[in-house]
Scaffold this motif. Sequence first.
Motif, short mmCIF file in Angstrom:
data_model
loop_
_atom_site.label_atom_id
_atom_site.label_comp_id
_atom_site.label_asym_id
_atom_site.label_seq_id
_atom_site.Cartn_x
_atom_site.Cartn_y
_atom_site.Cartn_z
N MET A 64 1.48 -9.21 -39.42
CA MET A 64 0.40 -8.69 -40.27
C MET A 64 0.97 -8.03 -41.53
N GLU A 65 2.06 -7.27 -41.36
CA GLU A 65 2.66 -6.61 -42.53
C GLU A 65 3.22 -7.63 -43.51
N ALA A 66 3.88 -8.66 -43.00
CA ALA A 66 4.44 -9.68 -43.89
C ALA A 66 3.34 -10.45 -44.60
N ASP A 67 2.24 -10.72 -43.91
CA ASP A 67 1.13 -11.44 -44.54
C ASP A 67 0.52 -10.62 -45.67
N SER A 68 0.47 -9.32 -45.49
CA SER A 68 -0.07 -8.45 -46.54
C SER A 68 0.86 -8.37 -47.74
N ALA A 69 2.20 -8.48 -47.50
CA ALA A 69 3.16 -8.29 -48.60
C ALA A 69 3.48 -9.58 -49.35
N THR A 70 3.06 -10.74 -48.85
CA THR A 70 3.43 -11.99 -49.53
C THR A 70 2.78 -12.13 -50.89
N GLU A 71 1.63 -11.52 -51.08
CA GLU A 71 0.95 -11.64 -52.38
C GLU A 71 1.66 -10.83 -53.46
N GLU A 72 2.38 -9.81 -53.11
CA GLU A 72 3.03 -8.93 -54.09
C GLU A 72 4.41 -9.44 -54.49
N VAL A 73 5.08 -10.23 -53.62
CA VAL A 73 6.46 -10.66 -53.87
C VAL A 73 6.48 -12.18 -53.98
N PRO A 74 7.17 -12.72 -54.98
CA PRO A 74 7.25 -14.19 -55.07
C PRO A 74 8.19 -14.74 -53.99
N ALA A 75 8.02 -16.02 -53.66
CA ALA A 75 8.85 -16.66 -52.64
C ALA A 75 10.28 -16.83 -53.16
N PRO A 76 11.29 -16.59 -52.32
CA PRO A 76 12.69 -16.72 -52.78
C PRO A 76 13.08 -18.19 -52.93
N GLU A 77 14.08 -18.41 -53.77
CA GLU A 77 14.64 -19.75 -53.96
C GLU A 77 15.97 -19.83 -53.20
N LEU A 78 16.05 -20.75 -52.27
CA LEU A 78 17.26 -20.91 -51.45
C LEU A 78 18.18 -21.92 -52.10
N SER A 79 19.47 -21.62 -52.04
CA SER A 79 20.47 -22.52 -52.63
C SER A 79 21.71 -22.51 -51.75
N VAL A 80 22.62 -23.48 -52.04
CA VAL A 80 23.89 -23.56 -51.32
C VAL A 80 25.02 -23.55 -52.33
N GLU A 81 26.25 -23.36 -51.83
CA GLU A 81 27.42 -23.32 -52.69
C GLU A 81 27.66 -24.71 -53.30
N GLU A 82 28.30 -24.73 -54.43
CA GLU A 82 28.51 -25.99 -55.15
C GLU A 82 29.36 -26.96 -54.34
N ALA A 83 30.35 -26.43 -53.62
CA ALA A 83 31.21 -27.33 -52.85
C ALA A 83 30.51 -27.89 -51.62
N TRP A 84 29.39 -27.33 -51.22
CA TRP A 84 28.71 -27.75 -49.99
C TRP A 84 27.34 -28.36 -50.28
N THR A 85 27.19 -28.94 -51.45
CA THR A 85 25.89 -29.52 -51.81
C THR A 85 25.64 -30.85 -51.11
N GLY A 86 26.64 -31.44 -50.51
CA GLY A 86 26.46 -32.74 -49.86
C GLY A 86 26.00 -32.65 -48.42
N ALA A 87 25.42 -31.52 -48.03
CA ALA A 87 24.99 -31.35 -46.64
C ALA A 87 23.84 -32.30 -46.33
N GLU A 88 23.97 -32.99 -45.24
CA GLU A 88 22.93 -33.90 -44.77
C GLU A 88 22.63 -33.56 -43.31
N GLY A 89 21.41 -33.19 -43.06
CA GLY A 89 21.06 -32.81 -41.71
C GLY A 89 19.76 -32.04 -41.69
N PRO A 90 19.48 -31.35 -40.63
CA PRO A 90 18.21 -30.61 -40.52
C PRO A 90 18.17 -29.45 -41.52
N ALA A 91 16.97 -29.10 -41.89
CA ALA A 91 16.77 -27.97 -42.81
C ALA A 91 17.08 -26.67 -42.08
N SER A 92 17.41 -25.64 -42.86
CA SER A 92 17.72 -24.35 -42.26
C SER A 92 16.43 -23.68 -41.77
N ILE A 93 16.62 -22.64 -40.95
CA ILE A 93 15.47 -21.91 -40.42
C ILE A 93 14.69 -21.26 -41.56
#
Length: 1358
Positions: free
Chosen positions: A1081-1110
């Motif tokens: 409930m607290e997280a649902d109330s706070a999502t409107e105030e904070v933008p969603a984060p952008e996830l990234s990986v290191e440049e040397a590990w951009t070739g990852a192929e497999g399941p998405a992270s949690i």
Amino acid sequence: MSCSLLEFCRLQELRTVRDFLFQSQKIEPAENKNPTDNELSWDTSDWESAWDNGENPEENSTSTTTVEEETTGQGEPWLQDCVVSLSPCSDLLVVARDQKAVFLSAKWRTDDSGREAMTLAVSWSGILGTEEGECISSAISIPLASQKRSSTGRPDWTCVVVGFTSGYVRFYTESGVLLLAQLLHEDPVLRLKCRTYEIPRHPGVTEQHEELSILYPAALVTIDGFSLFQSLRACRNQVARAAAAGSDVVPPPPLAYKKWGLQEMDTIVDHSSVGVMTLCVFDQMKNASILGGFHASVKGSPPAMSQYVTVGAGPYTGFYYAVEGSSQPLLSHVALAVASKLTSALFSAASGWLGWNKNKNEEEVAQKQKPKVEAATPLGIRFGLPDSRRHGESICLSPCNTLAGVTDDFGRVTLLDLARGIAIRMWKGYRDAQLGWLQVQEERGDREHSPSATLPRRHALFLIIYAPRRGILEVWAMQRGPRVGAFTVGKHCRLLYAGYRLMGVNSVTSQGWQLHTQQVCLLDPITGALRTVNIPFHLALSDKKSERAKDMHLVKKLSAILKSRDVDPETLENEAKSVLLEIKHPAIKKQALESLLSNRNTPVSCLTNILCALNDTLKEQAADELDVSLPQLCSSQLKLLRLYSDIQQLQSAADTQACSDNQDSLDGIEDELSRVGPVLQRYAQFTSKPSVSFAQDSPDSPLPVQAFLSQMECTEDGEVKVIRRSEAEWSQLGNFLFWGCLCGRSPLHKVCDTLQQAGISPQQLLCLLLSVWLQREKETLQKPAETVRHLHTLLVALSNMKGAVEESWDPQSVSPWWQQIRSTCIQSHNAAASLLAALVAHRAAKASITSRADSKLQSEWEAVSLELEQWVVCVRQLEDVLVLQTLLLVPSPQGGAAAQCSIKTLLEGGTGGIADSVSKWVFRQSMEPERLQEILHSREIPGEDQQEQMEGKKDEDDADRTAELLVAVCKRFPHSLSPDMLFAHCCWEYVVQWNKDPEESRHLSVAVEHLKLISSPHIQLGISTMMWSTFIVKRFSAAAFLMEKVGKAPKDRLCRRDVGMGDKAMTFFLSCCVQLLQILMEADSATEEVPAPELSVEEAWTGAEGPASIAELALEQRGVHYPLVQHHCLLASLLHAAMSFSVKVKPLSLFDSKGKNAFFRDLTTIQLMPSGDMDPILVSMRQEFLLRVLTGWVQAIDEAPNSSPLPSTGPKADWWPSLCLELGTLLQVNPDILRRHLVCELYNQGLDLRAEEVMLEVEDKDVLGSQLLVLTGQRLSYSLLHSQSQTQTAMELLARLPPTLCTWLKAMDPSELRSPLIPLPQTSRLVSRLVEMLPENHAQYSLALHLLEAVDVLITDD
């Protein structure tokens, strides 16, 4: 390769046997004085013979040579005049003459050389004849099978069947005890023969029944084998029982037999019972027409008939057929000589010893009464072989029941075809011949190389003829085969052929049995030796097949030589060479050569000499007679053997060649090593811990030449190809080739030149080199600088080989050669060795590219290529993996093997693979979430400040070093191991582990703690939703339905059955559900105030192929419906409260139909929720539940003092009252009622201070005052009226009280107070609060004033 006579046993005490059987007639009357004693094995004949002949025990134990001298001196064939029978199991020999018999049993003895050998020694001797003038005419020994389940084919005991001239047939045990006697016919017994069960070789073969056949001059009696087996067992058991306890006689079952009167034959001297047979339709019609004439009728199915063949005279051979069912079997009255006779004999013997006399007239009368003899069923002869001058002497039936050998008085041996009734072969010059049969089974090795390998194994049949006049033993192949063996033996021997095996065996009990029986034995009375004939199967084949079979036997001979461990190398070489050269067939010679090469005991020099000799022999043969594959195999194996010897010699040679060549490309490698040195040292500390392994699995163990040859293969163009089998064998080969070079013990360039000259491709050599480098990681890390230099030299040498790096390779493209090294390093779990190999290969590749660019451009510009860019990325990834692997190797408190990682596994794990590995490590380390947050926060400290902190910690412990490692890993992966990413994966790992074992409720609690530490509400909301829908809601609904069903907090057994956890774990689980839904409930109330984060990986590990992270999955989750989450949180709180305080309630019944339908739905859907005023009945039920919860909380905190702080969890937590008030607001319950109830309960419990704090928040003071006035009256009533320590002052005060107050106090019930012993000052303070609380116009205001005065008086008096 041919027939042989093998001695397997030797007879002892032959002279004793001869003397006993042929002693003078003067001693015989003394022997006959008490025949009963002999029947009972009270035997003294051997002692008496020894005394009468003046022998002593030393003479009985003479050697074999002495026996030979003494027996040779007599010059008479004494054994030919005796009846001899040997058991098929060779464990009992019967020798009889006239009325005497000697039983010899098998015994094991140790000779002078220490070897054990089987002998036959006298175990019983005595007189068997009981009738006047009767003599033994025939005897056989029948082994009886054991009925125990544990039996594997050995006999239980052996029965000796003896036929007499009086017509009696008697059955004895091995010790000479008479079991039963039968008089089935009054003529002399001519022959006894037996037939036992044989496993049918083909499906169409008729299964034969067991039987004992007895031949008389004009009659034939056949006793059913099953009936005989049961009778013999019963008689033997009765003998044992009677001898032990003298019990009553239990009559054994009668014998079932058939008696045929053989007609139309003048003289019969021998017979064979062939068994049951069925004619084919044509033979049936032919016989019917011959016997019945033209109008004879033919039955639809051919009848089953028993076939009997007799020999004698007029005709020479007769064939009888008894149709099954034509004669009913007769039941004999068993003439039992067991219990009554045994006990009487025992008493007579005892009376003789004790001086008693006993009349034996009754016994003599019983012996004179002979049993009734049944008449024989006439059986006419079907046909015969008429020869008026020829008289048959014996007949011997083959094991397959299709052939028979017949001897006659003309010195001929005739072979009969029993199915057709004709003579098919005749031998002459065999007067007094003795016959036997031997059936040989095809060996498995022969069958495997046959075109019909899937069919059953074949059998070969041989006829054994012993001619005593000539002293020769011959072996003839059937039916028209040649003589395959001949042996010169003595002229006084006896050929012993039983023709049967164990009795009592059938198709069920014979499963898995190994029947060890001898088919034919030759007994030599001069030496006492028992020998059997050994015939190879191939002797029954034609010449061409026989040659192949002979080669197969040579192969077996070679195998036997190779298996023996006592053979010295020189003898082994000579024997193997002679066998290989003697084999004719090319395919078999190739097979023998392969078995020789695969033998681990053969030295290299021996193999080389043999192959050289074989190769020279093959070169001398003509090309058209030679198989091409065999010379190729010889030359290729010779080449490999020389390669093996060269590598072995180079390993012992020192490397005197300087490795300064190509060292320019190694410039700067020391800087690289020093940069990664600290991590390498820490990694080596974890990997160098001692471990247990088998000696043969050690990489330092030498490579056998056989393993080397099995992994090498020569192609047609002369190159050598390495065959990759198992990883262990591959690594062992790599150790053999390159480990000496890497250690500096072998000359590098000479080894590489030798391998190149052998024709091994550089790609395979590179694969072997990298395999040994990665496998021997522990050793390479001990001296990294030295081993890296040797690796560089080897790598450059292999790269310069022809076919390694293509000459047409463009530096701007990827080289397959260098890509092979990168692929190996990427897939390897040996992080340190992979990094060192990549650093060396990067330098070597850079030098190679630079040299190519210089030769083409002749410029000073540095060459830039795609190849070098890939090496930079690979080295960067390997450095990251090394740091991560070092962290994963930190020992876990839980124990267990450390997780292994590589570039490949991390890339295949997807964008969350790195965080997943670290989260699993955090779980195994049992690291608290707060400690992890502290470590992650420390990496945000600037580098200089952190360095100062590290310098300040000189004596840091293991935990600090582990934290330092974790910080280093997080710095290598700033994006993949960001705090939110790591907390999300840790949360998921803990909840997964909790789901595996729900009893470990701490895992779920830690997962919720990790969830709280996630800073992004978007990730927090998604993780919470996924946790709820994946793991929580199913068990949560089960708990709710269970409590609704039982109407109270369920017991442990019900919780485990429905929810999958115990009652305590379920209480903790419901607490975590409340926290999870609150976070949601607290997280649902706070999502409107904070933008969603952008996830990234290191440049040397951009070739990852497999399941998405949690975290990525969490961001993809849909938003939740807040009222529905709140609705579930309300239910979770109610369930938690009911379980914590064991309140009786049906939780779902506290809601209306809308509320019930909304439960356990997907939180992202919009459901119809309850609204408006609730039903008063539901409200009252809710109010009652909350009041019980408050009462339970007050009772729980009763033990805690008023001033002590309450815990934050459990039933004593301080937040339970506020939670009940919040729940009351949501459940439309008046919170003031809850506060007043709480105040009263606290005063009732004696917790006045806590009650005063809550009292300040009560709004309706009048109602509370009335409630507290009653509670005050109960306290005062207890003090004045119900206390055991009533004082005089209290009594006087009670007398001075107003009557109204006194009556009111007496009406109070202090038993409702849970804590009545309250100090008077506290009660006075409570009454003062009442007076202040109640208005003056209140009906009970005056009563409160009187109470105040009474309490003050009591305090003043005290």
